[in-house]
Motif scaffolding. Structure first.
Motif, mmCIF file in Angstrom:
data_model
loop_
_atom_site.group_PDB
_atom_site.id
_atom_site.type_symbol
_atom_site.label_atom_id
_atom_site.label_comp_id
_atom_site.label_asym_id
_atom_site.label_seq_id
_atom_site.Cartn_x
_atom_site.Cartn_y
_atom_site.Cartn_z
ATOM 1 N N GLY A 1 0.141 -23.628 -7.618
ATOM 2 C CA GLY A 1 -0.805 -24.502 -8.309
ATOM 3 C C GLY A 1 -2.200 -23.945 -8.424
ATOM 4 N N LEU A 2 -3.184 -24.843 -8.397
ATOM 5 C CA LEU A 2 -4.568 -24.501 -8.717
ATOM 6 C C LEU A 2 -5.333 -23.915 -7.540
ATOM 7 C CD1 LEU A 2 -5.393 -27.712 -10.799
ATOM 8 C CD2 LEU A 2 -4.563 -25.507 -11.620
ATOM 9 N N ALA A 3 -4.854 -24.133 -6.323
ATOM 10 C CA ALA A 3 -5.523 -23.581 -5.129
ATOM 11 C C ALA A 3 -4.463 -23.243 -4.084
ATOM 12 C CB ALA A 3 -6.541 -24.578 -4.571
ATOM 13 N N PRO A 4 -3.602 -22.266 -4.354
ATOM 14 C CA PRO A 4 -2.442 -22.016 -3.494
ATOM 15 C C PRO A 4 -2.786 -21.287 -2.197
ATOM 16 C CG PRO A 4 -2.517 -20.393 -5.253
ATOM 17 C CD PRO A 4 -3.622 -21.369 -5.526
ATOM 18 N N VAL A 5 -1.990 -21.563 -1.178
ATOM 19 C CA VAL A 5 -2.004 -20.773 0.055
ATOM 20 C C VAL A 5 -0.902 -19.728 -0.114
ATOM 21 C CG1 VAL A 5 -1.750 -20.805 2.562
ATOM 22 C CG2 VAL A 5 -2.768 -22.774 1.379
ATOM 23 N N ALA A 6 -1.291 -18.481 -0.324
ATOM 24 C CA ALA A 6 -0.364 -17.463 -0.817
ATOM 25 C C ALA A 6 0.865 -17.279 0.066
ATOM 26 C CB ALA A 6 -1.091 -16.132 -0.991
ATOM 27 N N VAL A 7 0.711 -17.322 1.382
ATOM 28 C CA VAL A 7 1.852 -17.075 2.260
ATOM 29 C C VAL A 7 2.912 -18.168 2.106
ATOM 30 C CG1 VAL A 7 0.863 -18.287 4.265
ATOM 31 C CG2 VAL A 7 2.516 -16.434 4.606
ATOM 32 N N LEU A 8 2.490 -19.382 1.767
ATOM 33 C CA LEU A 8 3.438 -20.482 1.623
ATOM 34 C C LEU A 8 4.250 -20.364 0.327
ATOM 35 C CD1 LEU A 8 1.341 -23.513 2.924
ATOM 36 C CD2 LEU A 8 2.852 -21.960 4.176
ATOM 37 N N LEU B 1 -2.705 -6.493 -1.664
ATOM 38 C CA LEU B 1 -1.612 -5.675 -1.150
ATOM 39 C C LEU B 1 -0.313 -5.988 -1.878
ATOM 40 C CD1 LEU B 1 -0.628 -3.629 1.005
ATOM 41 C CD2 LEU B 1 -0.134 -5.614 2.476
ATOM 42 N N VAL B 2 -0.065 -7.256 -2.145
ATOM 43 C CA VAL B 2 1.154 -7.674 -2.825
ATOM 44 C C VAL B 2 1.100 -7.336 -4.316
ATOM 45 C CG1 VAL B 2 2.555 -9.684 -3.463
ATOM 46 C CG2 VAL B 2 1.605 -9.507 -1.155
ATOM 47 N N LEU B 3 -0.084 -7.411 -4.910
ATOM 48 C CA LEU B 3 -0.215 -7.258 -6.356
ATOM 49 C C LEU B 3 -0.009 -5.839 -6.856
ATOM 50 C CD1 LEU B 3 -3.317 -9.523 -7.129
ATOM 51 C CD2 LEU B 3 -0.894 -10.113 -7.297
ATOM 52 N N GLN B 4 -0.048 -4.841 -5.982
ATOM 53 C CA GLN B 4 -0.043 -3.458 -6.461
ATOM 54 C C GLN B 4 1.233 -3.066 -7.195
ATOM 55 O OE1 GLN B 4 -3.040 -1.904 -6.379
ATOM 56 N NE2 GLN B 4 -3.497 -3.921 -5.526
ATOM 57 N N THR B 5 2.344 -3.725 -6.908
ATOM 58 C CA THR B 5 3.571 -3.390 -7.633
ATOM 59 C C THR B 5 3.442 -3.702 -9.120
ATOM 60 O OG1 THR B 5 4.482 -5.557 -7.032
ATOM 61 C CG2 THR B 5 5.112 -3.676 -5.654
ATOM 62 N N ALA B 6 2.467 -4.531 -9.500
ATOM 63 C CA ALA B 6 2.243 -4.825 -10.915
ATOM 64 C C ALA B 6 1.833 -3.580 -11.684
ATOM 65 C CB ALA B 6 1.173 -5.907 -11.065
ATOM 66 N N PHE C 1 3.706 0.960 -0.888
ATOM 67 C CA PHE C 1 3.080 1.391 -2.130
ATOM 68 C C PHE C 1 1.736 0.692 -2.324
ATOM 69 C CE2 PHE C 1 2.339 0.615 -6.677
ATOM 70 C CZ PHE C 1 2.240 1.922 -7.133
ATOM 71 N N GLY C 2 1.700 -0.598 -1.993
ATOM 72 C CA GLY C 2 0.447 -1.332 -2.112
ATOM 73 C C GLY C 2 -0.644 -0.751 -1.246
ATOM 74 N N ALA C 3 -0.304 -0.391 -0.014
ATOM 75 C CA ALA C 3 -1.292 0.195 0.890
ATOM 76 C C ALA C 3 -1.800 1.539 0.366
ATOM 77 C CB ALA C 3 -0.684 0.364 2.280
ATOM 78 N N ASP D 1 -0.030 -16.908 -8.018
ATOM 79 C CA ASP D 1 -0.394 -17.506 -6.728
ATOM 80 C C ASP D 1 -0.803 -16.458 -5.697
ATOM 81 O OD1 ASP D 1 0.234 -20.053 -7.708
ATOM 82 O OD2 ASP D 1 2.336 -19.852 -7.132
ATOM 83 N N GLN D 2 -0.444 -15.203 -5.923
ATOM 84 C CA GLN D 2 -0.808 -14.122 -5.002
ATOM 85 C C GLN D 2 -2.135 -13.463 -5.412
ATOM 86 O OE1 GLN D 2 1.370 -13.664 -2.241
ATOM 87 N NE2 GLN D 2 2.080 -15.552 -3.236
ATOM 88 N N GLY D 3 -2.925 -14.136 -6.219
ATOM 89 C CA GLY D 3 -4.129 -13.557 -6.790
ATOM 90 C C GLY D 3 -5.170 -13.083 -5.807
ATOM 91 N N ASP D 4 -5.146 -13.565 -4.587
ATOM 92 C CA ASP D 4 -6.099 -13.112 -3.570
ATOM 93 C C ASP D 4 -5.440 -12.210 -2.534
ATOM 94 O OD1 ASP D 4 -8.350 -14.270 -4.670
ATOM 95 O OD2 ASP D 4 -8.138 -16.145 -3.554
ATOM 96 N N VAL D 5 -4.265 -11.655 -2.848
ATOM 97 C CA VAL D 5 -3.558 -10.771 -1.915
ATOM 98 C C VAL D 5 -3.305 -9.435 -2.619
ATOM 99 C CG1 VAL D 5 -1.661 -10.573 -0.277
ATOM 100 C CG2 VAL D 5 -2.405 -12.844 -1.032
#
Length: 479
Positions: free
Chosen positions: A28-35, A152-157, A206-208, A146-150
């Protein structure tokens, strides 16, 4: 007997509520990414242990209730009104999750744990990929968003686009649920666990490595937005002077200033009271200025971004490429003498033109935007995600929402919300990026791959639909 019947429903209801709460908090609009990663897991764990109708009913109810985090916004949004857009989104995403759970269950109860762990997230990702291509409003608000503030996860994009991130977030709970499914042979568990560890480790490793990289020379940029929302207000000396004052007082070294979509509106193509002061401000500070300008020509509204070059020359125009009201533009536009590309708001809900900018070696994406207040974070992260896909920093100036500056790896370097007590909100940061990526060159190859896997898995699963109930041992169905 009544007690057994009551207890048989306790587990599905508990799973539905648990997954719904996780989805409510993780999306949603203010997600907790790990959840976000955990939200599908309770339903996936339940699916092979109950009759198929129960599993699919729980999946639909859990996802639909999770979308309640956006219902209030949809009830007053002009971009995403509840009827019909909000309902279509909420029901469509819920049905997509139902399809994902159905395929996962169909494969797991036949002992095909690894296929379930791979094919189920491929179905989820493939459906969203089709929606992104077919929907005239584009796509945002997905698990990848939802992973917009993580970062490390986004690098596969950078390799597979947002579809690689989407797949990864759904793959993790599918793999865990497949491993924990009852009655699997030891070999199936070993293969599934090995592949899951390799995939997750490779993605994060890869993200790291990506985040440890360095880009080209940094450039200092600014994003400016008014704190009182007004869409395309008429050009006035007072408003123009306010923006010029903000530009004149930017820190030394700023080379690009981005103002919002619809910062000004007029019937004239080149109102002198706007053009001349902005040209002078650009020349005085040796700064490129990007601002949103809506020209009303009869009943037609042209949604432009005007780019005032640092030498004080005449502005160049970028016409928004994805708009339900304005005629569409088709051309990439750069600030003269630079590789600073320009887009407007909803353009970032689509893969193009961002990928074209990435392939062209864009070193900064200047985005004039306007949001619905609450969705400012979500929409700015949509822009950030496309920046990661193509190795470009993003300067997002959104009135009635958020200002954000991110580097080409998706790290947020500066951000702020509009609506403060001052006349304007301004942020600045030094940005760089890695430049064109695998995704910039190959495009949506991973989305097409997921779609192919999904179609193959669905076709293979269809003939056994009628027998899938009998594949579940009786002791499982009674639980």
């Amino acid at each position: 007997m009544e007690r057994q019947a009551r207890e048989a429903w306790l587990l599905p209801v508990g799973v539905l509520l648990c997954s719904a709460v996780l989805g409510y908090l993780g999306t949603g609009l203010a997600p907790v990414a790990v959840l976000t990663w955990l939200a599908p897991l309770p339903v996936l764990l339940l699916a092979p242990r109950v009759p198929v109708r129960t599993a699919l009913g729980v999946a639909f109810g859990a996802y639909l209730l999770g979308t309640a985090n956006s219902w209030g916004f949809q009830l007053h949004s002009y971009d995403e009104p509840m009827i019909p857009v909000g309902l279509m989104i909420n029901l469509g995403m819920s049905l997509t999750f139902v399809l994902t759970v159905w395929l996962f269950r169909s494969l797991v109860v036949r002992g095909r744990a690894l296929s379930a762990a791979v094919a189920a997230p491929a179905v989820w990702t493939g459906v969203l990929f089709v929606v992104s291509v077919a929907n005239p409003k584009g796509l945002m608000g997905t698990f990848a968003n939802d992973q917009g503030d993580v970062p490390l996860v986004l690098q596969t994009a950078a390799v597979g686009g947002m579809w690689a991130v989407e797949f990864l977030v759904m793959f993790a709970p599918c793999a865990v649920a497949a491993l924990l499914s009852p009655g699997l042979p030891r070999g199936a568990r070993l293969r599934t666990g090995t592949v899951a560890v390799v995939v997750i480790a490779a993605a994060l490793g890869f993200g790291a490595l990506q985040l440890a990289g360095t880009g080209g020379p940094p450039q200092r940029v600014a994003a400016i937005a008014p704190n009182q929302y007004a869409w395309a207000p008429p050009v006035s000396d007072t408003l123009v002077a306010g923006y010029v004052h903000e530009i004149e007082n930017l820190p030394d070294g700023v080379r690009t200033a981005v103002l919002p979509e619809g910062a000004f509106g007029a019937e004239e193509a080149d109102p002198a009271s706007l053009i001349q002061p902005m040209r002078e401000a650009a020349r005085a500070r040796a700064i490129d200025i990007v601002l949103g300008f809506v020209q009303a020509e009869g009943r037609t509204r042209y949604n432009f971004a005007l780019v005032f070059p640092a030498d004080g020359g005449n502005p160049v125009r970028y016409l928004k490429q994805h708009d339900l009201i304005s005629p569409h533009g088709h051309d990439l536009v750069f600030a003269p003498g630079t590789r600073t590309g320009v887009e407007i708001c909803a353009d970032l809900d689509f893969a193009q033109p961002s990928r074209d900018y990435g392939a062209a070696g864009t070193t900064l994406l200047a985005v004039a935007a306007s949001d619905n207040d609450e969705n400012g974070w979500q929409h700015s992260r949509t822009g950030l995600l496309h920046g990661v896909e193509n190795g470009m920093p993003v300067a997002w100036a959104g009135q009635n929402g958020s200002l954000m500056i991110s580097d080409g790896w998706g790290r947020v370097l500066a951000q702020a919300r509009t609506g403060g007590p001052a006349a304007f909100t301004t942020i600045t940061a030094n940005v760089t990026g890695p430049g064109p990526t695998v995704y910039s060159r190959l495009g949506d190859w991973f989305g097409w791959l997921c779609l192919a896997i999904a179609l193959a898995a669905l076709i293979a699963a269809l003939p056994v639909t009628a027998t899938s109930r009998r594949a579940v041992p009786a002791d499982r169905t009674r639980r």
